[in-house]
Design an enzyme around this catalytic site. Structure first.
Site, PDB file in Angstrom:
ATOM      1  N   GLU A  56       0.868  -1.187   0.000  1.00 36.32           N
ATOM      2  CA  GLU A  56       0.000   0.000   0.000  1.00 36.32           C
ATOM      3  C   GLU A  56       0.896   1.224   0.000  1.00 36.32           C
ATOM      4  OE1 GLU A  56      -2.762   2.307   3.288  1.00 36.32           O
ATOM      5  OE2 GLU A  56      -2.933   0.136   3.180  1.00 36.32           O
ATOM      6  N   GLU A  61      -3.011  11.155   3.301  1.00 32.50           N
ATOM      7  CA  GLU A  61      -3.995  10.686   4.268  1.00 32.50           C
ATOM      8  C   GLU A  61      -4.085  11.758   5.354  1.00 32.50           C
ATOM      9  OE1 GLU A  61      -4.873   6.332   6.192  1.00 32.50           O
ATOM     10  OE2 GLU A  61      -2.796   6.916   5.882  1.00 32.50           O
TER      11      GLU A  61
END
Length: 188
Positions: A56, A61
């Protein structure tokens, strides 16, 4: 479904995946307690090997909340260690004032077989070498995800201070693929 709020996700899984190059998006982020927007990738083999073995790359974020949270964006790769345990190595970019909801910002990575570099508005804020053989998850095709989660383990859940509705505004997403041998030339 009888809930007070819901989350949303769009992705390119089974439509388009990428390996190496530059991936960027111009975004205006939502804010507030329990609000969790993300722009990230997952390994295309997730259905076969699960997470974190698929790899990932979190390009951006944010965990919403007053103060520091609404003005700090994170960039983090995730992978599996040889024993299958989860590993990660993240960096962050905090605005000097205001919050990421005040204006659009461009978040990007430059990704090669040698490294991943994270940028916000063209300024690098994190880098990770992926030359070690342990990083195979970060050297395969990935698909792109943009999502807005409401609540979760990391940000916690909305509270009385959380404003609804929220908007995760996406001006564009661009992918520039590295199609040839990685060579940089110039004068000595």
């Amino acid at each position: 479904g009888g809930q007070h709020y819901t989350s949303a996700r769009i992705n390119t899984q089974a439509k388009a995946d990428f390996k190496y190059g530059k991936i960027e998006a111009r975004l205006k982020l939502p804010y507030g307690q329990g609000i969790w927007p993300a722009f990230w990738t997952l390994g295309g083999n997730i259905d076969q090997v699960s997470w974190p073995a698929c790899g990932e790359i979190d390009i951006m974020e944010l965990i919403g909340g007053t103060g520091y949270n609404d003005r700090t964006a994170y960039g983090t790769p995730h992978w599996a260690l040889a024993n299958g345990d989860h590993a990660q190595y993240g960096g962050s970019k905090t605005l000097a004032s205001g919050k990421y909801n005040d204006a659009f910002h461009t978040f990007s990575i430059e990704w090669t077989s040698q490294y991943i570099k994270w940028f916000m508005d063209g300024v690098q804020f994190h880098v990770m070498s992926i030359t070690n053989a342990d990083f195979t998850e970060l050297k395969q095709n990935h698909f792109i995800i943009l999502n807005l989660a409401v609540g979760g383990d990391w940000p916690g859940y909305p509270d009385a201070t959380t404003v609804f509705p929220q908007k995760f505004e996406i001006d564009y997403v661009r992918v520039y693929q590295l199609l040839s041998k990685e060579v940089i030339q110039g004068k000595d």
